[in-house]
Write a protein that holds these residues in place. Structure first.
Motif, mmCIF file in Angstrom:
data_model
loop_
_atom_site.group_PDB
_atom_site.id
_atom_site.type_symbol
_atom_site.label_atom_id
_atom_site.label_comp_id
_atom_site.label_asym_id
_atom_site.label_seq_id
_atom_site.Cartn_x
_atom_site.Cartn_y
_atom_site.Cartn_z
ATOM 1 N N GLY A 244 47.888 27.356 48.700
ATOM 2 C CA GLY A 244 49.094 28.430 48.316
ATOM 3 C C GLY A 244 50.170 27.970 47.206
ATOM 4 N N PHE A 245 50.036 26.672 46.735
ATOM 5 C CA PHE A 245 51.206 26.325 45.993
ATOM 6 C C PHE A 245 50.300 25.154 44.907
ATOM 7 C CE2 PHE A 245 51.187 23.484 49.392
ATOM 8 C CZ PHE A 245 51.134 22.181 48.969
ATOM 9 N N VAL A 246 50.834 25.246 43.679
ATOM 10 C CA VAL A 246 50.224 24.507 42.512
ATOM 11 C C VAL A 246 50.408 23.047 42.757
ATOM 12 C CG1 VAL A 246 52.257 24.926 40.958
ATOM 13 C CG2 VAL A 246 50.059 24.218 40.171
ATOM 14 N N VAL A 247 49.384 22.249 42.277
ATOM 15 C CA VAL A 247 49.560 20.792 42.655
ATOM 16 C C VAL A 247 49.132 20.066 41.220
ATOM 17 C CG1 VAL A 247 49.791 20.861 45.143
ATOM 18 C CG2 VAL A 247 47.729 20.226 43.843
ATOM 19 N N THR A 248 48.867 20.802 40.356
ATOM 20 C CA THR A 248 48.026 20.109 39.165
ATOM 21 C C THR A 248 48.934 20.201 37.967
ATOM 22 O OG1 THR A 248 46.984 22.351 38.664
ATOM 23 C CG2 THR A 248 45.657 20.663 40.039
ATOM 24 N N GLY A 249 48.701 19.657 36.919
ATOM 25 C CA GLY A 249 49.273 19.486 35.768
ATOM 26 C C GLY A 249 50.685 18.826 35.786
ATOM 27 N N LEU A 250 51.800 19.392 35.333
ATOM 28 C CA LEU A 250 53.071 18.834 35.508
ATOM 29 C C LEU A 250 53.407 18.869 36.838
ATOM 30 C CD1 LEU A 250 54.893 20.692 32.601
ATOM 31 C CD2 LEU A 250 54.185 18.118 32.862
ATOM 32 N N TRP A 251 52.920 19.808 38.011
ATOM 33 C CA TRP A 251 53.186 19.833 39.166
ATOM 34 C C TRP A 251 52.709 18.710 39.909
ATOM 35 C CZ3 TRP A 251 56.774 23.429 40.667
ATOM 36 C CH2 TRP A 251 57.302 24.598 39.454
ATOM 37 N N SER A 306 59.359 26.534 51.688
ATOM 38 C CA SER A 306 58.086 26.020 51.560
ATOM 39 C C SER A 306 57.165 25.223 52.515
ATOM 40 C CB SER A 306 57.759 25.379 50.109
ATOM 41 O OG SER A 306 58.544 26.166 49.130
ATOM 42 N N ALA A 307 58.026 24.382 53.101
ATOM 43 C CA ALA A 307 57.199 23.574 53.996
ATOM 44 C C ALA A 307 56.822 24.425 55.490
ATOM 45 C CB ALA A 307 58.364 22.396 54.481
#
Length: 350
Positions: A244-251, A306-307
């Motif tokens: 559900g949320f982005v964790v790649t790249g800058l994130w 978000s949590a």
């Protein structure tokens, strides 16, 4: 005189010399405007004869009741949000225009205005493409807050914080330009290497924000497509989209890379005024510091939501720093793989 007489660079950042003597103009300015004939020449004279810090402050105070009335009529509390990306650049442009009209050197202010305009373009574009300017669009956090507190308390919150404090905040982060304006007669008229470094780093931070925005936008777009078709778009894994949320790249380096760059930009604008006046501190620190405090509270509330929405977000919080990278953080290409692997391990244990 509209501007204080400053004899040293240190005087330019002295609150008692450059601000306090001009506060009475804030009370007399409305009467001066009412008595004027509103011709272009007379308005120009009033503008030049009024301390630019005070005229800018007057505008930010004038906008507060406008935000309040419009938000209460429409029951939509994102009125300040709609001009967030515009007002700081308008205020910096105001100080620059004043310098031009009064014949002061403007090299530094022109460059700072240009850098701020780049910041405005990026933030305005991102807000627009997310639908922020659509009729009825509102930051989801205001709705959640309305559900948690009583209507009278929320109205008080609107009066004091949403409409007034935020309007003043957007002005305060631009006030380093006033200090730079005052120092313009005491510093080199041509841009130095240090001037270029400051402004280019600001633009570089805007680029960081842009790439962070784009990575999040691409992920959310892919997620929506996946939810409609049940097929992961090219370049994405179903497990990543299910999270559900982005964790790649800058994130994968920062949970909020765009917020981190945003705070750094206005801290740097403040530091630019310190460099210009050859000092470590001046009174405009209040604006930059308040901006940082706002992001602490806003980010805390965002992550609370978000949590509660995404089961794996707590693990993401433990793994990745809020703003600054942690030494133990996975490399960008590894974060998503690690989370997927741990999810599969958890499934096997069950």
């Amino acid at each position: 005189m509209a501007l204080p007489i400053v004899k040293t660079l240190g005087d330019c950042g002295d609150f008692t010399k450059t601000v306090l003597p001009y506060l009475p103009q804030l009370g007399s300015l409305p009467q001066t405007l009412l008595k004027s004939s509103w011709t272009l020449n007379e308005l120009r004279n009033i503008y030049v004869e009024t301390n630019p810090l005070i005229s800018g402050l007057a505008l930010s105070l004038l906008l507060a009741p406008i935000f309040l009335v419009i938000s209460e009529i429409n029951k939509n509390y994102s009125q300040v949000d709609r001009v967030w990306s515009i007002l700081p650049t308008i205020y910096i442009g105001h100080f620059t225009a004043y310098a031009h009209l009064t014949g002061l050197p403007t090299q530094r202010l022109d460059t700072l205005t240009a850098a701020s305009a780049v910041w405005s373009l990026r933030l305005t574009y991102n807000y627009w493409r997310k639908g922020g300017y659509n009729i009825g669009s509102e930051d989801y956090r205001w709705e959640l807050l309305r559900q948690r507190i009583s209507p009278p308390l929320f109205f008080l919150f609107n009066v004091t914080f949403i409409s007034l404090a935020q309007s003043l905040l957007l002005y305060s982060i631009a006030t380093p330009a006033y200090v730079i304006l005052l120092a313009s007669n005491l510093t080199p008229t041509e841009a130095t290497t240090e001037d270029l470094i400051f402004t280019r780093v600001i633009v570089g931070l805007v680029l960081v924000e842009f790439f962070a925005d784009q990575q999040q936008w691409a992920f959310q777009t892919a997620k929506k497509e996946y939810q409609k078709s049940a097929k992961a778009p090219f370049g994405y894994e179903a497990e990543d989209l299910d999270r559900g949320f982005v964790v790649t790249g800058l994130w994968s380096w920062s949970r909020h890379p765009n917020f981190a760059a945003e705070q750094a930009i206005w801290a740097l604008v403040y530091q630019y005024s310190c460099y210009t006046t050859d000092s470590y501190l001046n009174w405009t620190l209040g604006g930059a510091f308040s901006y940082l405090i706002l992001f602490q509270g806003s980010t805390w509330f965002t992550e609370l939501v978000s949590a509660s929405k995404y089961p794996e977000y707590v693990e993401y919080q433990q793994r990745v720093g809020k703003f600054l990278p942690r030494l133990s953080t996975d490399a960008p290409t590894d974060a998503s793989e690690r989370l997927r692997a741990e999810r599969r391990e958890g499934a096997k244990d069950k």
